[in-house]
Design a protein around this motif. Structure first.
Motif, PDB file in Angstrom:
ATOM      1  N   THR A 307       0.832  -1.203   0.000  1.00 48.03           N
ATOM      2  CA  THR A 307       0.000   0.000   0.000  1.00 48.03           C
ATOM      3  C   THR A 307       0.865   1.252   0.000  1.00 48.03           C
ATOM      4  O   THR A 307       0.633   2.185  -0.775  1.00 48.03           O
ATOM      5  N   MET A 308       1.872   1.281   0.854  1.00 47.77           N
ATOM      6  CA  MET A 308       2.742   2.453   0.917  1.00 47.77           C
ATOM      7  C   MET A 308       3.515   2.649  -0.385  1.00 47.77           C
ATOM      8  O   MET A 308       3.697   3.777  -0.846  1.00 47.77           O
ATOM      9  N   GLU A 309       3.948   1.549  -1.007  1.00 47.83           N
ATOM     10  CA  GLU A 309       4.655   1.667  -2.282  1.00 47.83           C
ATOM     11  C   GLU A 309       3.731   2.212  -3.365  1.00 47.83           C
ATOM     12  O   GLU A 309       4.139   3.064  -4.179  1.00 47.83           O
ATOM     13  N   ALA A 310       2.490   1.758  -3.394  1.00 44.30           N
ATOM     14  CA  ALA A 310       1.527   2.257  -4.378  1.00 44.30           C
ATOM     15  C   ALA A 310       1.274   3.750  -4.184  1.00 44.30           C
ATOM     16  O   ALA A 310       1.182   4.512  -5.158  1.00 44.30           O
ATOM     17  N   ILE A 311       1.179   4.182  -2.942  1.00 46.91           N
ATOM     18  CA  ILE A 311       0.964   5.602  -2.653  1.00 46.91           C
ATOM     19  C   ILE A 311       2.182   6.419  -3.070  1.00 46.91           C
ATOM     20  O   ILE A 311       2.051   7.506  -3.660  1.00 46.91           O
ATOM     21  N   ARG A 312       3.369   5.916  -2.773  1.00 48.66           N
ATOM     22  CA  ARG A 312       4.587   6.634  -3.187  1.00 48.66           C
ATOM     23  C   ARG A 312       4.639   6.792  -4.698  1.00 48.66           C
ATOM     24  O   ARG A 312       4.999   7.861  -5.219  1.00 48.66           O
ATOM     25  N   GLN A 313       4.288   5.738  -5.435  1.00 50.47           N
ATOM     26  CA  GLN A 313       4.281   5.817  -6.884  1.00 50.47           C
ATOM     27  C   GLN A 313       3.261   6.857  -7.367  1.00 50.47           C
ATOM     28  O   GLN A 313       3.517   7.624  -8.309  1.00 50.47           O
ATOM     29  N   TYR A 314       2.114   6.878  -6.732  1.00 52.78           N
ATOM     30  CA  TYR A 314       1.051   7.804  -7.102  1.00 52.78           C
ATOM     31  C   TYR A 314       1.510   9.258  -6.889  1.00 52.78           C
ATOM     32  O   TYR A 314       1.297  10.116  -7.749  1.00 52.78           O
ATOM     33  N   TYR A 315       2.149   9.506  -5.762  1.00 52.83           N
ATOM     34  CA  TYR A 315       2.652  10.857  -5.485  1.00 52.83           C
ATOM     35  C   TYR A 315       3.757  11.233  -6.470  1.00 52.83           C
ATOM     36  O   TYR A 315       3.847  12.390  -6.901  1.00 52.83           O
ATOM     37  N   ALA A 316       4.584  10.276  -6.847  1.00 54.62           N
ATOM     38  CA  ALA A 316       5.720  10.551  -7.735  1.00 54.62           C
ATOM     39  C   ALA A 316       5.277  10.943  -9.140  1.00 54.62           C
ATOM     40  O   ALA A 316       5.986  11.663  -9.850  1.00 54.62           O
TER      41      ALA A 316
END
Length: 319
Positions: A307-316
């Motif tokens: 979940t955190m990796e998906a959010i980081r990708q989304y923000y990036a």
């Protein structure tokens, strides 16, 4: 979260069937796997820094560690998430973290008699000797059930740490006294599907947060929103909607519908309430990206690392 952008809108309601699907792997480009979809005019990237987003790690650290253990809570915080602790009371009145009603699943090699017993049947001295790690693998052997005081000690002096509390058989007033005595009242969030319980908690712990979670059909969710609207969402600081996915010829379709989630998010932001979602049975980036496009600002998960990796990708990929 009073700083969230407010806008006015009425809630649009439509029906959809809720069917769960298995978890899938993190997608390299999830947006390419689904057709163009409606988007909210409010996006969490524009209002919250990445390190302030709230992700609830179910039962401690989800599937990553034996649930409701100190080690699981520490892992959740290390990942940048907020662990959830399930609370029960022992026979001699000690509050501990343990989810199940009995020991059958979580105490490996428990004898026939112990399997049928629960936390309320044992004294704390016996509970703290239980091995609640071996069921998940030999590398977790010897992990123990923590008491509430041990857990609250992990919050004390660590203002950035927060903790969700899901109570099973706990006296609310006593729990409120415990968190207040530990100096961490503002760091805990009571999570419940019982709205009256949430209101009672706010009466005894006004500085604490609340998470009102709900699932069901779109019609059922609409009715629950209607009742909350009558109270102006009193005592609710966060609201979580369970989202399920149906496989169709056109691809994956979520329930409740995108229209419902868009309208729900707008209404919750009008009341300064954090909009959280639990994408049931999924851990792929596509579902998190889709829900954030719809105005969801927070998640609950069994897969906090993904979940955190998906959010980081989304923000990036912010334009």
């Amino acid at each position: 979260m009073k700083h969230l952008l407010k806008s006015s809108s009425s809630v649009l309601l439509s029906a959809c069937v809720a069917i769960a699907i298995p978890a899938v792997c993190l997608a390299a480009d999830p947006a390419a796997d689904r057709p163009a979809a409606p988007k909210s005019d409010w996006n969490v990237r524009d209002h919250l820094p990445l390190d302030e987003i709230t992700v609830q790690s179910h039962r401690g650290a989800g599937k990553l560690a034996p649930e409701n253990t100190v080690e699981a809570f520490l892992l959740a915080w290390k990942l940048g998430t907020v662990p959830e602790a399930d609370l029960r009371t022992t026979k001699d009145d000690v509050i501990v973290a343990f989810h199940d009603a009995n020991f059958k699943r979580l105490v490996k090699d428990a004898g026939p008699e112990l399997k049928t017993k629960g936390i309320e049947d044992l004294d704390w001295a016996d509970v703290q000797r239980l091995d609640v790690g071996s069921w998940m693998g030999p590398e977790f052997a010897g992990w123990r059930v923590p008491c509430l005081d041990q857990i609250l000690d992990l919050l004390a002096g660590q203002p950035k740490r927060r903790l969700y509390l899901d109570i099973k058989n706990i006296d609310l007033a006593r729990l409120a006294d415990a968190v207040r005595s530990a100096g961490v009242e503002s760091q805990v969030i009571l999570a419940s599907t019982d709205y009256e319980l949430i209101r009672r908690w706010k009466e005894v712990a006004p500085a604490a947060g609340t998470l009102h979670w709900m699932g069901g059909t779109e019609e059922e969710l609409a009715e629950r929103f209607r009742r909350l609207r009558e109270t102006k969402f009193a005592a609710v600081t966060q609201l979580q909607i369970h989202v399920r996915t149906q496989e169709t010829e056109q691809g994956k379709v979520i329930s409740p519908s995108e229209v419902f989630l868009l309208a729900a998010g707008r209404e919750l932001r009008e009341h300064g309430i954090l909009f959280q979602s639990l994408p049931w049975g999924r851990s792929d980036a596509a579902v998190y990206w889709q829900l954030m496009d719809l105005g969801v600002a927070s998640f609950a998960t069994d897969y906090p690392d993904l979940t955190m990796e998906a959010i980081r990708q989304y923000y990036a990929r912010k334009q």
